[in-house]
Each structure stands twice: as C-alpha cells, then as structure tokens.
Design an enzyme around this catalytic site. Structure first.
Site, mmCIF file in Angstrom:
data_model
loop_
_atom_site.group_PDB
_atom_site.id
_atom_site.type_symbol
_atom_site.label_atom_id
_atom_site.label_comp_id
_atom_site.label_asym_id
_atom_site.label_seq_id
_atom_site.Cartn_x
_atom_site.Cartn_y
_atom_site.Cartn_z
ATOM 1 N N SER A 1 0.954 -1.027 0.065
ATOM 2 C CA SER A 1 -0.094 -0.100 0.203
ATOM 3 C C SER A 1 0.958 1.202 0.204
ATOM 4 C CB SER A 1 -0.988 0.008 1.199
ATOM 5 O OG SER A 1 -1.799 1.152 1.104
ATOM 6 N N ASP B 1 -0.439 -3.515 -4.186
ATOM 7 C CA ASP B 1 -1.496 -2.725 -4.245
ATOM 8 C C ASP B 1 -1.225 -1.298 -3.640
ATOM 9 O OD1 ASP B 1 -4.157 -2.423 -5.465
ATOM 10 O OD2 ASP B 1 -5.085 -2.214 -3.511
ATOM 11 N N HIS C 1 -7.795 -5.027 -1.035
ATOM 12 C CA HIS C 1 -6.656 -4.404 -0.936
ATOM 13 C C HIS C 1 -5.668 -5.146 -0.404
ATOM 14 C CE1 HIS C 1 -4.041 -0.889 -0.564
ATOM 15 N NE2 HIS C 1 -3.960 -0.633 0.625
#
Ligand SMILES: *[C@@H]1O[C@H](CO)[C@@H](O)[C@H](O)[C@H]1NC(C)=O
Ligand SMILES: *[C@@H]1O[C@H](CO)[C@@H](O)[C@H](O)[C@H]1NC(C)=O
Ligand SMILES: *[C@@H]1O[C@H](CO)[C@@H](O)[C@H](O)[C@H]1NC(C)=O
Ligand SMILES: *[C@@H]1O[C@H](CO)[C@@H](O)[C@H](O)[C@H]1NC(C)=O
Length: 477
Positions: A182, A206, A283
């Site tokens: 992330s 992601d 996610h």
C-alpha cells in the site's frame, strides 16, 4: 473529492474505534516471539505499537526501527540498526554476502502492528536465503491518513541512511529488493528515487491510491525507481492506485473487486468501518496472492492487454507480441520472467484468480455461436470438474451471433468433465429457445498443443438446462 471527506471521517471515527477496541487492537497472537531461535540467543524483537493518546502527544516523532529475520532466526526477529553494524561486541545476524529483502508496511488505521509481516517474511526466507529487514514505522503510519502521507518521504530518507551504511559494508544496491504494501510501495519508490533507480527491485503490493492518483512520478512509485519495478493491483477503485506504476503491473480480476471479497460499493467509511476486514479485503489480496506465489504451489501468470474489457472479451490470449512469448509471473523470478530487453514500462497484464489460496485460475476461453435471436437472452454457463463448478452469466443480444468470453476455472481444461447451459432469461421479454450453433472451450495461453472442446447444434429452452459430458482428456494431449 469524496476521498477527502472520507479521510476526515476516518480520522474522526478512529478516535471512536480506538476507544472501543483499544484492548483488541493491541492484543496480538502473532508475535514474532512465538518460538525462540535455537541457534541464536537474543530477546525476540517486535513492532512498536501506539495509541491515539500517544499519537496526539508525539505526532512529530517518526521512531522508525528495523527488525531482522534470517534463516538463522526465522521465528524470532532481532532488532537491527546501523549502530549494530559497527558494534564489534555484537556480531550481527545480517549476512553482507546475501541479497536483502526490505518489507515496508503502509497506513495503520488503529496503530497496531501489521498481522501479515511474519507470514510474508517467512515465505521469503523459505523461497530464498536472504536477509529480511522489516521496517517498523508504526508511529508515523498510524491514524490520520493525510498526516501519514506527509511522513512517508521522511521515512524513505531514514531507510536510505541504513542502506548507505549497508553499502559501506559491501552490499550492492542491486542486491536490495523492496516489498512495499500500500503506502509502503510509495515509501519504497521514494527510497528508489533517492538512489536514482539503482536499487535492484521494488514490488508494490496494491500501491496506495488515495492522494497518489494524480501525483507526480517523483512523488509515487514509478518504473524509474529501481532496475525492475512490479506492482500487483487488487483494489484500484478504492485504496489502491489504478494507473500502472511499474515495468509490469499485474491487475488481478481487473484490479478492482476480488473474488471472495464482499463488494464495497456503498462508499461511506462510517457504514463499513466496523467491518474493517471486509473493507480491506480487496486491498490485502495483493499481499496474500504474493505470499501464495512465494509458497510456490501454482503459477500466477499475467497476459498483456490494453484493458480488462479486451482481456475478458478474449482479445489477448498470449504473450507473443511485446513480451516475445514469455508471460510474466508473480513471484521472485528475475524481472518476473520477462526476457525482452529493454524491459517494457507500465505494461499492464491481466489475470483471473479464484477466491481462496492459492488463488490460481486457469483461463478458459468460451466461444459461443448462436442462430440470430428474436429477443435478447441470458445464458448461464457452468463448467464442472469433479466437485468444482464455476458459473458465469452471459448476455446475448439480437444483433450479435458470436460471443467470446474468458472464464476462470480452478483446474485445467483437460479436467473439465461437463459443460452446462441454462437459459435464465425472464419469461416474457427474453428468447424462449436459443439455438446454439456451437459452444467451444479452450485454454490459454496454451501450455501444450491443446485442442478445444466443442459441441455443435443444440437447443437451450427456458427451464430445461442443457448439459454435455466430456471424456476427461488429461494426459492425452
Ligand atoms: C519501540 O520498541 C522498542 C523495543 O521493541 C523500544 O526499545 C523502543 O523504545 C520503542 N519505542 C518507543 C517510542 O516506544
Ligand atoms: C504493544 O501493546 C501491548 C498491549 O498494550 C503491549 O503489551 C506490548 O508491550 C506493546 N508492544 C510494544 C513493542 O510496545
Ligand atoms: C504459505 O505457506 C505457509 C506455510 O506452509 C502457510 O502457513 C501459509 O498459509 C501459506 N500462505 C498462502 C497464502 O498460501
Ligand atoms: C524472442 O524469442 C526468440 C526465441 O524464443 C529469440 O530468438 C529472440 O531473440 C527473442 N527476441 C527478443 C527481441 O528478445
């Protein structure tokens, strides 16, 4: 900007959540100290954690610390710092002759340590003999997302200081592989920027989207950050970024909604914050798919295509063009298996997955040809192999007679023992009987010289499913 609203709500709501689940968020059953390293005696180190109160008092401090895991201390992390490198009294577990993986976590809404770190680190150590350095920047990563975004470059600067020290001890820049989850992907990207792209590899799991969507390349992960940059996209409509940011970008199931995750359509954080696990399911799928690929049970291979729609329509069936026949695969192989040189940039590749580990799906191409219809129709196509069945819906219109669609199936074509078609259209305004001229299934990219399985000339009446059994062909191709 809906996101800014959400971030604000998130910030406010977190106060509530942390009060309610304060005990829960800091309890943790997956501490590094589950077992004591047999060959190496030291106290097992763990992540710091922080609370909302602490955060308010010392929000300017970043408190970045590093944990080291190697094959000699798989279960018991050791504290790691540049000082420990120069301390002759304290020989380090760090092996300067081995490559180094650096794990960088992202935003932590509740100030708790990421639960997946141990699994990722151990999967890396099983796959390769490396140093695994885990960056703990919990203090800078917790609570208000907009403040966290302000911190990420400073964290990258601190990491770069550590890398400089390791370089002085003989580690080569190309031996570093960053794995950033992330927001951690952009932290890694900025470390790469600081080293002018000379770092070996960056994997973005992601990479974060909010506040990075329109960002300059300097501010986000991009292909110039390392010799090879790859990204796996699984939630690009929400927490992830939708644009390609690497040399190769894997979009799982189109990169937005993942099989087995509840749909996150209703866009208010307040509604689904209590079920945080659901919210981040899409996610976090990038991470779980990556760990699964490291575990090596089956290949997760992407097919280059200009868009997901084209991919689903069966317009991209292999890697002959830009990639000269070799499809990139998620995992540790050099340049993801890409052999062309120079390596393409921002190459989007697509793959379908199943809903549970190990996530690998076989790509089945469905070709359906019908006699012109009077009304539109809806067909449900079910592929079956032993106990496994996959259902797919297809809409047929009056102006097209040939349909092509890519379907995901957990096992190979040769293990499919039946195909079923159901005419599910509504009674009054849909075609009552569909004359199918041919229905064929084949697998791509073809591993061997595989045929397709076809059935010709059949009628599918509403209420009467049609099905056909195939002789199992495994081994006969
Ligand atoms: C973080 O944890 C380490 C031990 O794991 C400790 O030495 C350090 O003081 C902690 N930092 C803060 C800010 O509490
Ligand atoms: C994290 O929080 C738990 C519970 O409050 C505490 O027992 C533990 O020592 C904390 N860990 C660190 C490294 O501060
Ligand atoms: C990877 O392998 C480990 C150990 O066999 C297992 O515990 C873990 O669940 C696996 N994870 C995935 C995502 O396959
Ligand atoms: C493409 O692959 C073929 C054989 O696999 C090889 O001979 C050729 O050099 C490759 N071309 C490029 C541009 O890499």
């Amino acid at each position: 900007m809906p996101w800014q609203v959400n971030i604000f709500l998130l910030g406010t709501f977190v106060i509530f959540v942390t009060t309610v689940v304060a005990g829960e968020s800091s309890s943790d059953d997956s501490r590094f100290s589950t077992g004591v390293g047999k060959e190496w005696k030291h106290d097992c180190a763990d992540f710091n954690n922080t609370t909302w109160r602490e955060f308010q008092q010392q929000r300017t401090k970043l408190q970045v610390q590093y944990l080291l895991l190697t094959r000699r201390n798989v279960d018991c992390a050791a504290m790691f710092s540049q000082d420990s490198l120069t301390n002759p009294q304290q020989p380090s577990l760090f092996d300067f002759s081995l490559p180094t993986k650096i794990i960088v976590h992202g935003y932590r809404a509740l100030g708790s340590k990421p639960s997946w770190v141990k699994e990722l680190a151990q999967a890396l150590l099983r796959a390769e003999d490396v140093n695994v350095v885990v960056v703990d920047w919990i203090y800078g990563a917790s609570f208000a997302y907009n403040l966290v975004v302000e911190n990420y470059k400073e964290v990258a600067v601190q990491i770069s200081i550590l890398i400089n020290h390791l370089q002085n001890h003989g580690c080569k820049l190309e031996s570093f592989h960053f794995i950033g989850v992330s927001l951690g992907a952009h932290v890694s990207g900025f470390v790469g920027t600081l080293f002018e792209g000379k770092i070996g590899r960056i994997t973005g799991l992601d990479p974060a989207g909010p506040m990075f969507r329109g960002a300059d390349k300097f501010d986000r992960l991009d292909p110039s950050d390392a010799q090879f940059v790859e990204a796996i996209h699984t939630d690009s409509d929400y927490f992830g970024i939708s644009i390609p940011v690497g040399h190769v970008d894997f979009f799982l199931n189109g990169g937005m909604d993942q099989a087995g995750c509840a749909r996150s359509r209703f866009a208010s954080i307040l509604v689904y914050f209590p079920v945080y696990g659901y919210v981040i399911c899409d996610h976090m799928r990038a991470l779980h798919a990556y760990v699964s690929a490291l575990n090596g049970s089956c290949p997760l291979t992407g097919i280059p295509c200009s868009s997901y729609e084209h991919f689903l329509a069966g317009r991209c069936l292999g890697c002959k063009g830009v990639l000269n026949g070799t499809c990139p695969t998620i995992g540790l192989s050099e340049n993801s298996g890409i052999t062309v040189s120079p390596i393409p940039e921002e190459q989007k590749v697509f793959l379908l997955t199943t809903s549970a580990p190990p996530y690998c799906a076989h790509h089945i191409l469905l070709d359906l040809e019908v006699w012109p219809l009077d009304k539109s129709a809806e067909v449900e196509v079910t592929l079956k192999s032993k106990s496994l069945g996959t259902e797919n819906r297809l809409r047929l219109s009056t102006d097209t007679t040939a349909y092509r669609r890519v379907l995901a199936h957990p096992v190979a074509l040769c293990e499919i023992n039946s195909i079923q078609l159901r005419n599910t259209g509504a009674r009054f305004y849909r075609q009552a009987e569909i004359h199918v001229l041919s229905v064929c299934i084949s697998e791509f990219p073809p591993i061997r010289q595989e045929k397709s399985l076809c059935v010709e000339n059949l009628y599918v009446r509403r209420g009467t499913p049609w099905s056909h059994d195939f002789v199992l062909l495994c081994g006969s191709f």
